[in-house]
Design a protein around this motif. Structure first.
Motif, PDB file in Angstrom:
ATOM      1  N   PRO A  57     -45.168 -14.405  28.244  1.00  0.00           N
ATOM      2  CA  PRO A  57     -43.777 -14.183  27.858  1.00  0.00           C
ATOM      3  C   PRO A  57     -43.622 -12.815  27.202  1.00  0.00           C
ATOM      4  N   ALA A  58     -42.504 -12.188  27.492  1.00  0.00           N
ATOM      5  CA  ALA A  58     -42.248 -10.863  26.917  1.00  0.00           C
ATOM      6  C   ALA A  58     -41.956 -11.010  25.424  1.00  0.00           C
ATOM      7  N   VAL A  59     -42.634 -10.222  24.637  1.00  0.00           N
ATOM      8  CA  VAL A  59     -42.433 -10.242  23.192  1.00  0.00           C
ATOM      9  C   VAL A  59     -41.522  -9.078  22.840  1.00  0.00           C
ATOM     10  N   ARG A  60     -40.401  -9.403  22.214  1.00  0.00           N
ATOM     11  CA  ARG A  60     -39.465  -8.351  21.819  1.00  0.00           C
ATOM     12  C   ARG A  60     -39.776  -7.920  20.392  1.00  0.00           C
ATOM     13  N   ALA A  61     -39.822  -6.651  20.212  1.00  0.00           N
ATOM     14  CA  ALA A  61     -40.086  -6.107  18.876  1.00  0.00           C
ATOM     15  C   ALA A  61     -38.846  -6.268  18.005  1.00  0.00           C
ATOM     16  N   THR A  62     -39.062  -6.626  16.766  1.00  0.00           N
ATOM     17  CA  THR A  62     -37.956  -6.715  15.821  1.00  0.00           C
ATOM     18  C   THR A  62     -37.529  -5.305  15.467  1.00  0.00           C
ATOM     19  N   PRO A  63     -36.215  -5.030  15.593  1.00  0.00           N
ATOM     20  CA  PRO A  63     -35.804  -3.666  15.273  1.00  0.00           C
ATOM     21  C   PRO A  63     -36.034  -3.350  13.798  1.00  0.00           C
ATOM     22  N   THR A  64     -36.483  -2.162  13.550  1.00  0.00           N
ATOM     23  CA  THR A  64     -36.722  -1.727  12.185  1.00  0.00           C
ATOM     24  C   THR A  64     -35.389  -1.353  11.557  1.00  0.00           C
ATOM     25  N   PRO A  65     -35.059  -1.968  10.408  1.00  0.00           N
ATOM     26  CA  PRO A  65     -33.782  -1.612   9.799  1.00  0.00           C
ATOM     27  C   PRO A  65     -33.807  -0.168   9.314  1.00  0.00           C
ATOM     28  N   THR A  66     -32.671   0.476   9.423  1.00  0.00           N
ATOM     29  CA  THR A  66     -32.576   1.841   8.937  1.00  0.00           C
ATOM     30  C   THR A  66     -31.740   1.844   7.670  1.00  0.00           C
ATOM     31  N   TYR A  67     -32.212   2.541   6.681  1.00  0.00           N
ATOM     32  CA  TYR A  67     -31.534   2.634   5.397  1.00  0.00           C
ATOM     33  C   TYR A  67     -31.194   4.090   5.123  1.00  0.00           C
ATOM     34  N   LEU A  68     -30.138   4.268   4.356  1.00  0.00           N
ATOM     35  CA  LEU A  68     -29.765   5.621   3.969  1.00  0.00           C
ATOM     36  C   LEU A  68     -30.775   6.163   2.964  1.00  0.00           C
ATOM     37  N   THR A  69     -31.190   7.363   3.175  1.00  0.00           N
ATOM     38  CA  THR A  69     -32.045   8.028   2.205  1.00  0.00           C
ATOM     39  C   THR A  69     -31.251   9.061   1.428  1.00  0.00           C
ATOM     40  N   GLU A  70     -30.045   9.338   1.919  1.00  0.00           N
ATOM     41  CA  GLU A  70     -29.174  10.295   1.257  1.00  0.00           C
ATOM     42  C   GLU A  70     -27.734   9.817   1.457  1.00  0.00           C
ATOM     43  N   LEU A  71     -26.920   9.961   0.431  1.00  0.00           N
ATOM     44  CA  LEU A  71     -25.523   9.553   0.523  1.00  0.00           C
ATOM     45  C   LEU A  71     -24.766  10.472   1.475  1.00  0.00           C
ATOM     46  N   PRO A  72     -23.756   9.922   2.171  1.00  0.00           N
ATOM     47  CA  PRO A  72     -22.907  10.790   2.985  1.00  0.00           C
ATOM     48  C   PRO A  72     -22.146  11.779   2.091  1.00  0.00           C
ATOM     49  N   GLU A  73     -21.665  12.841   2.670  1.00  0.00           N
ATOM     50  CA  GLU A  73     -20.963  13.878   1.894  1.00  0.00           C
ATOM     51  C   GLU A  73     -19.799  13.296   1.106  1.00  0.00           C
TER      52      GLU A  73
END
Length: 115
Positions: free
Chosen positions: A38-54
């Motif tokens: 069976p194909a194993v789907r990778a869990t997407p890596t969450p992305t977090y802000l490292t810097e605030l938007p302008e």
């Protein structure tokens, strides 16, 4: 005789319809072989802000505890989770966890507290 002429096309149409449906019922969809692994789907890596938007820079953003209520109609001010999203393991510059000793009656007025 007129009745037999009108009845014949109707019976022919019914016969064709039955034959078509019978043909559909006897045919089967092509079978696919199950894959061995069976194909194993990778869990997407969450992305977090490292810097605030302008637009968010220049002010202090607070991460409030779950269920925190503030006085007023707009809710708790500078709520990081409400306006930007869930914080990551490393907070961007200008983001702090809510501390009652530091923030009450200075930035935040919690519900039920008189400042």
């Amino acid at each position: 005789m007129i009745r037999t002429i009108k009845l014949t096309p109707a019976l022919a149409a019914i016969g064709i319809g039955i034959a078509a449906l019978a043909g559909c019922a006897t045919t089967s969809a092509p079978q696919t072989e199950p894959s061995e692994t069976p194909a194993v789907r990778a869990t997407p890596t969450p992305t977090y802000l490292t810097e605030l938007p302008e637009w968010a820079k220049g002010t202090t953003w607070l991460i409030y505890p779950a269920g925190m209520k503030c006085s007023g109609t707009e809710g708790c001010p500078n709520d990081y989770r409400a306006l930007i999203g869930e914080p990551g393991p490393v907070l961007p510059e200008g983001v702090e966890y809510y501390d009652p000793a530091k923030h009450d009656c200075k930035i935040v007025q919690p519900a039920g507290v008189t400042c």
